[in-house]
Write a protein that holds these residues in place. Structure first.
Motif, short mmCIF file in Angstrom:
data_model
loop_
_atom_site.label_atom_id
_atom_site.label_comp_id
_atom_site.label_asym_id
_atom_site.label_seq_id
_atom_site.Cartn_x
_atom_site.Cartn_y
_atom_site.Cartn_z
N TYR A 1 3.32 -7.30 5.60
CA TYR A 1 2.28 -6.29 5.41
C TYR A 1 1.91 -6.19 3.94
O TYR A 1 2.76 -6.40 3.06
N TYR B 1 0.14 -3.18 1.54
CA TYR B 1 -0.26 -1.78 1.48
C TYR B 1 -0.86 -1.51 0.11
O TYR B 1 -0.53 -2.16 -0.88
N GLN C 1 -1.60 1.77 -2.66
CA GLN C 1 -1.32 3.16 -3.02
C GLN C 1 -2.16 3.54 -4.23
O GLN C 1 -1.96 2.97 -5.32
N PHE D 1 1.60 -3.04 -2.56
CA PHE D 1 2.95 -3.36 -2.10
C PHE D 1 2.89 -4.38 -0.97
O PHE D 1 2.03 -4.28 -0.08
N VAL E 1 9.09 -7.64 7.51
CA VAL E 1 9.92 -7.11 8.59
C VAL E 1 11.27 -7.79 8.59
O VAL E 1 11.37 -9.02 8.57
N LEU F 1 11.06 -2.42 7.57
CA LEU F 1 10.27 -3.06 6.53
C LEU F 1 11.07 -3.07 5.24
O LEU F 1 11.60 -2.03 4.83
N TRP G 1 10.65 -3.62 1.29
CA TRP G 1 9.49 -3.49 0.42
C TRP G 1 9.69 -4.20 -0.92
O TRP G 1 10.80 -4.19 -1.48
N GLY G 2 8.60 -4.78 -1.43
CA GLY G 2 8.57 -5.22 -2.81
C GLY G 2 8.43 -4.01 -3.73
O GLY G 2 8.19 -2.89 -3.27
N LEU G 3 8.55 -4.25 -5.03
CA LEU G 3 8.48 -3.17 -6.00
C LEU G 3 7.06 -2.70 -6.29
O LEU G 3 6.86 -1.66 -6.90
#
Lengths: 115, 113
Positions: free
Chosen positions: B33, B35, B37, B88, B92, B101, B103-105
Motif C-alpha cells: 500500500y 498512503y 499524510q 508511506f 502486508v 501492515l 510500515w515504512g518510516l
C-alpha cells in the motif's frame, strides 16, 4: 458513510494521570488497529483486534498500555500513569478484512500531551 | 522479520520536476500500500498493489510493484505544491490468520515553487 472517529481530538494531562482514548470504527469493519505517531515520525503499531480472536498486543510498549474492544465495535485505549514520553498522536484504523481486503481507514487521531 | 525501508526520507523538489520514491521490503508479501499524510492530518490510502508488474496511476502519481525485487516505486510527474505531504508505504505481513501492515518510516515531500 461515516468514517473512523476518535475522541477526544486533543488531550492534555499531567504526568502520572490515567487517560482513555476512544475509537469508533467504520460500521461492519471487523479489524481495528491502534498506532502511535510521534512528531515527525512514522507509525508505531500498538495493538490489533480481529473479530473474536485474541488481540495482537505485540506492539504495546509497556504494561501501562491496554486496550479493549467491546461488542466488536468501539475500542478504548487506556494509558495508566502517563509519562512525558507518551506524548504523541494516537491513530486508530479499521479494516473490513474481507478476503483480500486489508486497506486500513484511519481516524483523525487523538493528540496526547503529557505535561 | 519483515522490514520496510523507504528512501529518501526527506525530499525537496521544485514544481514541474519529476522524482521517484522507493520502497524496499525484506520478505515475500502479497500486497503493498501507499498512503499519504498531509501535515496535521490523518493517513489516506492512495494505492494498493497486488501483483508483480502492477501499476496504478492517479493524477501526477504513479505506483508500481516488482515482487521479485521486493521493490515498489512512487513516481511523481511534474510536481505541484499540492503534492507536498508525507508518503508511506506499507507491506502486508501474513502469519496464519494474522495479517498486519508493516510500515515504512515515510518520505516527507516538499514541493517548492
Amino acid at each position: 458513510g461515516a468514517g473512523v472517529s476518535q475522541s477526544p481530538s486533543n488531550k492534555v494531562t499531567e504526568k502520572g494521570k490515567d487517560v482513555e482514548l476512544r475509537c469508533d470504527p467504520i460500521s461492519g469493519h471487523t479489524a481495528l488497529y491502534w498506532y502511535r505517531q510521534s512528531l515527525g515520525q512514522g507509525l508505531e503499531f500498538l495493538i490489533y483486534f480481529q473479530g473474536n480472536s485474541a488481540p495482537d498486543k505485540s506492539g504495546l510498549p509497556s504494561d501501562r498500555f491496554s486496550a479493549e474492544r467491546t461488542g466488536g465495535s468501539v475500542s478504548t485505549l487506556t494509558i495508566q500513569r502517563t509519562q512525558q514520553e507518551d506524548s504523541a498522536v494516537y491513530l486508530c484504523a479499521s479494516s473490513p478484512r474481507l478476503a483480500g481486503a486489508d486497506t486500513q481507514y484511519f481516524g483523525p487521531g487523538t493528540r496526547l500531551t503529557v505535561l | 522479520e519483515l522490514k520496510v525501508e523507504q528512501n529518501p526520507l526527506f525530499l525537496s523538489m521544485q514544481e514541474g520536476k519529476n522524482y521517484t520514491i522507493y520502497c524496499n521490503y525484506s520478505t515475500t508479501s502479497d500486497r503493498l500500500y501507499w498512503y499519504r499524510q498531509d501535515p496535521g492530518k490523518s493517513l489516506e490510502s492512495l494505492f494498493v498493489l497486488l501483483s508483480n508488474g502492477a501499476v496504478k496511476q492517479e493524477g501526477r502519481l504513479m505506483a508500481s510493484l516488482d515482487t521479485k525485487a521486493r521493490l515498489s516505486t512512487l513516481h511523481i510527474t511534474a510536481a505541484v505544491h499540492d503534492l507536498s505531504a508525507t508518503y508511506f508505504c506499507a507491506v502486508v505481513r501474513s502469519a496464519g490468520n494474522n495479517r498486519k501492515l508493516i510500515w515504512g518510516l515515510g518520505t516527507s515531500l516538499a514541493v517548492n515553487p
